[in-house]
Structure formats: structure tokens, C-alpha cells
Design a protein around this motif. Structure first.
Motif, PDB file in Angstrom:
ATOM      1  N   ALA A 181      37.224  40.555  37.671  1.00  0.00           N
ATOM      2  CA  ALA A 181      38.614  41.011  37.682  1.00  0.00           C
ATOM      3  C   ALA A 181      38.778  41.898  38.905  1.00  0.00           C
ATOM      4  CB  ALA A 181      38.957  41.780  36.409  1.00  0.00           C
ATOM      5  N   GLY A 182      39.484  41.398  39.910  1.00  0.00           N
ATOM      6  CA  GLY A 182      39.519  42.120  41.179  1.00  0.00           C
ATOM      7  C   GLY A 182      38.098  42.214  41.716  1.00  0.00           C
ATOM      8  N   PRO A 183      37.655  43.393  42.138  1.00  0.00           N
ATOM      9  CA  PRO A 183      36.289  43.546  42.642  1.00  0.00           C
ATOM     10  C   PRO A 183      35.255  43.789  41.546  1.00  0.00           C
ATOM     11  CG  PRO A 183      37.428  45.626  42.861  1.00  0.00           C
ATOM     12  CD  PRO A 183      38.432  44.647  42.292  1.00  0.00           C
ATOM     13  N   LEU A 184      35.700  43.876  40.298  1.00  0.00           N
ATOM     14  CA  LEU A 184      34.807  44.224  39.203  1.00  0.00           C
ATOM     15  C   LEU A 184      34.135  42.993  38.612  1.00  0.00           C
ATOM     16  CD1 LEU A 184      36.989  46.820  37.246  1.00  0.00           C
ATOM     17  CD2 LEU A 184      35.278  47.273  39.023  1.00  0.00           C
ATOM     18  N   VAL A 185      32.821  43.052  38.478  1.00  0.00           N
ATOM     19  CA  VAL A 185      32.079  42.054  37.722  1.00  0.00           C
ATOM     20  C   VAL A 185      32.076  42.496  36.259  1.00  0.00           C
ATOM     21  CG1 VAL A 185      29.812  41.008  37.368  1.00  0.00           C
ATOM     22  CG2 VAL A 185      30.644  41.428  39.693  1.00  0.00           C
TER      23      VAL A 185
END
Length: 512
Positions: free
Chosen positions: A422-426
Motif C-alpha cells: 500500500a503505497g511504499p508500505l509492504v
């Protein structure tokens, strides 16, 4: 006003954060007189540091001991000290250490000379190998030396080395180091999630190298790598309570594990949960140093522009050739995708505001300048050049909605699996979010049902697979899987894993 998503050739930026100014010392090596605004204490520290650096130069200089340290670190320190003092002899010593590396100066060990990067000269290396932290620190020092000496050949070699390392030997989280033995890189595409070493200090080292390459080239891909590593590896090392940390960062926790004793040192690769202390505890100081310097990664400036690389709320000030400018940034990134930039101080001349459009935003983003219609901008740098007025607003709109991510088919360990970002989040799944305390190892995801957000959390659809016990793990009957009914389960940002007690966890989830 002109705008472009790429802006032609990249402009090598400089750091926005100010540096203390010092006069040069005398040729004899004593520290110079401090700048009037510098404190007496800082001046004394510089005297001490100069004495230590001078001793290194005298001992290991061109006519001294022709050796190198088994753990590259001093190269970065010497190059930075040369910038700080203006004395290039420290840069020359860093260059000597860089050039000596890779000529089999150090004694061989069971892991081989590649363990400490003494097998191949740095400028002849095309991908990182051996001990991950050592390799990254050496590369960081190499970039410093290449930039300060104008060595384009060395810089080109290091850019190739980092590109190949990210493209073939880096985990989805940005973590580096696939082997517990030797804390080292694996071969190309050897990235087992359950045996990932991915040391926290290697994450810090990756940020160091990519930041230097960003400063040297202005290319946004290096800021992308910094973002990925900061949000997933570095941010995930310390616990939410601030009294424990991960030394290694696995992508698959097969067993729940147990809470480490606060009165004992934990083996650095054996803790299933964050531990208060490890046998080797380099990570806390490295993380603290990185957190303290986060402001330096946000923005850079060139003679006629300001570049925003990381998205945080705050104020950024820069000195351009035409004078002083500043902008105010408002954002709730990465939870939300809007980055609003308001000009707070400007100059009469035209100047350029550049905002990174992250690589994870495959379809790009929307750029809105004032009251103009939104314009689609591709990943890279979205640029606005104009005569800005105080109060002008530039807004970047990104969509951080959760999405499935599929592995390169050459990464054998995760074939047939998907991850969610989600966006830059794993994101990851933890057993505490599964029904009846089920483990993550039998979980199967339905990739036909897209991830969605429900009650503030990302959820995906899957089933639990049930296998009959067998006497032999290669029995073809094991393929006859009985699956439970489909159900939705919530995912957790990887950096928040293991904050709710012992649990199994995985990033890459097999498909149903």
C-alpha cells in the motif's frame, strides 16, 4: 510556466541542511580557529577528531602500512571529515583505502575474501557480495571518493553495482542479505523469505549509499530505494515501546517464538521477537543516528531549484543562486496520498520546484498547480518552473490503495505467491489476525479478489489448506488439499509486525 515529468538530464542536487563552517587548520595538523558562531565544545571535539584522523593518515598513508580494515567504515568518515574541515589529505587517505581493497591484502577466512570485499577491486565489481553491511559501507565510501575527486569511472562502477544489487539481490522490503552464514548477500534472485537475514544495519547502509547516489546524480530511483528501506526495514527494527529491536528482519516467521528475557543477551539471528539486547548491538546506535538525520533526506537544492524527495509535514528552506526560498509541506503520507506544498518565501526570478513521483505509483500521480486542471505525471520528478508568489500551492496526488505484488519468476523461493503493498508500505499477515489462532503456513490467498480497505485496515480473501499427515514429504497424495471456506483477513504493515506478542507471520502468501 513549463512543466515536465522528467525535466531532461538530472540535476545533481546538494543537501539543503546547513553545515557548520570552520577555517582550515595549519599544515602541521592543529585545528583552525572555529567560526564565531561555533561553540567551544564543538571546536574541542574537532581538535580531538583531527588528531585521530591525522594518526590514521600518518600510519596508513602512501608511505605507511599498506593495509585495510576488515570492516569498511573509516572511508566514509575520512571523506566526510575532509568536507567538514576542507583538508583534502583525509579524502586522499579514504581514496587510498578504497584503491587497496580487493587486492587480497587481508588473510583468507572460511567465508572467503569476498566476506570483507577483498577479492575484487571496487571499480571492477558489478554486484555486491559477501557481508552485506561491509559491502554497503564500502560502496558509500566509494561514492564519496568518486564525487569529491571527480572519478567518473569509479562512480559509474558503483552505480552499476547498486543497480544490479537492487535488481537481483534485494528483498521486497528493501532489505539486503539472504544468508545467515556470513551475514551476506546470496546469488542473483536467491531471496528466501523464511531465511532472510536482512540485517537492520544493512538497511541503514543501503540508505547511505542511495542517498549519496541521489546527491551525485539527481535520479529519483535512489530516493525510491531510500523510501522503501526506511519505511519497511529501518522503521520496523525498533518496537513500538522503544525498548527492543530486531537485528535481522525475516519475511516469514514459521513459529510464534517466545519473548526474550530482558536480563539476557539474545543471539543476534535467533530472536523470533524484538529483543532488548543482542550479543552484537550495532543496530540501536545505527537506527538512532539514522532517525536523527532523517531531515537530511527530505529535500535537496540546486542553483535554481528545490527538489522534494521524501514526504513529511514541515518547512524546507534553501538558498538558491537568486536568494532564499522556503516551502511548507502538509501531508499524511503514506496513509494518504496528497502532498500539498505552499510557497512561504520566494525570489523575484523564476525557479523550479521538483517533487518526486514514487516508482511504486506505476500509473503516476496528479499534479495540481494553483487552480489549474490536474495533470497526470509519470514516476520520476514532476517539475514546475515559474515565478512563484508567496502563497502559491503545488499539490501532488497519489493513490496508496493496497495492491497485489508478484515476484520475478526467477525468485524460486516465492513462486506461486503474492504480496500486498500500500503505497511504499509492504504488508504482512500475522496469525493473531486469523480465525481460531490458525498459523500462516497453511494460508492460501485468492488473487482474483483484489485487496481492499475495511475499517482502516487492508483485507484480502483466502482459505486455509488442510493436509493429511504423511510418512514421506514427497507423497503425491499431499497435493490433494482440503480447503476451508473463503474468508477475509486483515494485514498489518510490515514495520508494525510482532508488536502484539508471539505470532507466525509472512509477507509472501501462496495463491489458492
Amino acid at each position: 510556466m513549463t512543466r515536465s515529468t522528467r525535466g531532461g538530464a538530472p540535476v545533481a542536487p546538494k543537501r539543503v541542511t546547513p553545515r557548520a563552517q570552520w577555517t582550515r587548520g595549519s599544515p602541521g595538523g592543529t585545528a583552525g580557529t572555529p567560526h564565531p558562531t561555533a561553540s567551544r565544545r564543538r571546536w574541542r571535539r574537532t581538535v580531538i577528531a583531527r588528531r585521530a584522523a591525522d594518526h590514521v593518515c600518518e600510519t596508513f598513508g602512501a608511505d605507511g602500512i599498506q593495509g585495510v580494515c576488515g570492516h569498511p567504515e573509516i572511508e566514509v568518515a575520512l571523506a566526510e571529515f575532509a568536507r567538514y574541515t576542507g583538508d583534502r589529505k583525509y579524502l586522499e587517505q579514504a581514496r587510498l583505502f578504497i584503491e587497496r581493497r580487493g587486492h587480497r591484502t587481508l588473510a583468507d577466512i572460511e567465508f572467503g575474501r569476498q566476506y570483507f570485499q577483498d577479492e575484487t577491486p571496487l571499480r571492477e565489481t558489478d554486484v555486491m557480495s559477501g557481508h552485506a553491511v561491509r559491502a554497503l559501507y564500502l560502496a558509500a565510501g566509494g561514492v564519496d571518493v568518486a564525487v569529491e575527486t571527480g572519478d567518473d569511472e569509479l562512480l559509474s562502477a558503483l552505480r552499476t553495482q547498486m543497480a544490479n544489487t537492487i535488481g537481483r539481490r534485494t528483498y521486497l522490503t528493501g532489505g539486503m542479505g539472504a544468508h545467515h552464514e556470513g551475514e551476506s548477500f546470496g546469488l542473483d534472485y536467491e531471496l528466501p523469505p523464511d531465511r532472510a537475514y536482512s540485517e537492520t544495519c544493512a538497511g541503514v547502509g543501503s540508505v547511505m549509499v542511495n542517498f549519496r547516489l541521489l546527491l551525485a546524480t539527481g535520479e529519483s530511483r535512489y530516493a525510491d530505494a531510500i523510501e522503501r528501506t526506511l519505511y519497511n526495514v529501518v522503521a520496523g527494527s525498533p518496537g513500538e515501546e522503544g525498548t527492543s529491536f530486531f537485528y535481522t528482519n525475516t519475511l516469514h516467521q514459521r513459529v510464534p517464538g517466545s519473548t526474550p528475557s530482558p536480563d539476557e543477551q539474545s543471539p543476534r539471528a535467533a530472536s523470533s521477537l524484538r529483543a532488548p539486547w543482542f550479543d552484537v548491538s550495532c543496530c540501536p546506535t545505527n537506527v538512532a543516528r539514522t532517525f536523527a538525520s532523517l531531515g537530511a533526506y527530505v529535500a535537496t537544492s540546486s542553483a535554481d531549484g528545490l527538489q522534494l524527495h521524501q514526504f513529511v509535514s514541515g518547512e524546507v528552506k534553501a538558498e538558491l543562486a537568486a536568494g532564499h526560498v522556503s516551502v511548507a509541506i502538509e501531508t499524511r503520507y503514506p496513509d494518504e496520498g496528497t502532498v500539498r506544498v505552499t510557497v512561504a518565501e520566494t525570489v523575484a526570478d523564476e525557479w523550479e520546484l521538483a517533487i518526486r513521483v514514487p516508482g511504486w505509483a506505476r500509473s503516476g500521480g496528479l499534479l495540481v498547480v494553483g487552480d489549474s486542471e490536474p495533470e497526470t505525471v509519470a514516476p520520476g520528478m514532476a517539475r514546475v518552473r515559474r515565478r512563484f508568489a508567496v502563497g502559491d500551492v503545488v499539490e501532488l496526488r497519489l493513490d496508496p490503495a493496497p495492491r497485489f505484488t508478484y515476484p520475478d519468476p526467477r525468485v524460486d523461493a516465492v513462486q506461486g505467491s503474492v504480496a500486498v503493498e500500500a503505497g511504499p508500505l509492504v504488508l504482512c499477515v500475522e496469525s493473531v489476525d486469523l480465525p481460531d489462532g490458525a498459523g500462516v503456513n497453511e494460508l492460501r490467498v485468492d488473487p482474483a479478489v483484489a485487496p481492499r480497505v475495511a475499517d482502516g485496515r487492508t483485507v484480502v480473501t483466502g482459505r486455509m489448506a488442510r493436509f493429511e499427515p504423511t510418512d514421506w514429504p514427497y507423497d503425491p497424495e499431499a497435493e490433494d488439499v482440503d480447503e476451508t471456506a473463503a474468508f477475509e483477513f486483515a494485514l498489518t504493515p510490515y514495520h508494525r509486525r510482532a508488536n502484539r506478542g508471539p505470532a507466525t507471520m509472512r509477507v509472501w502468501m501462496p495463491c489458492a
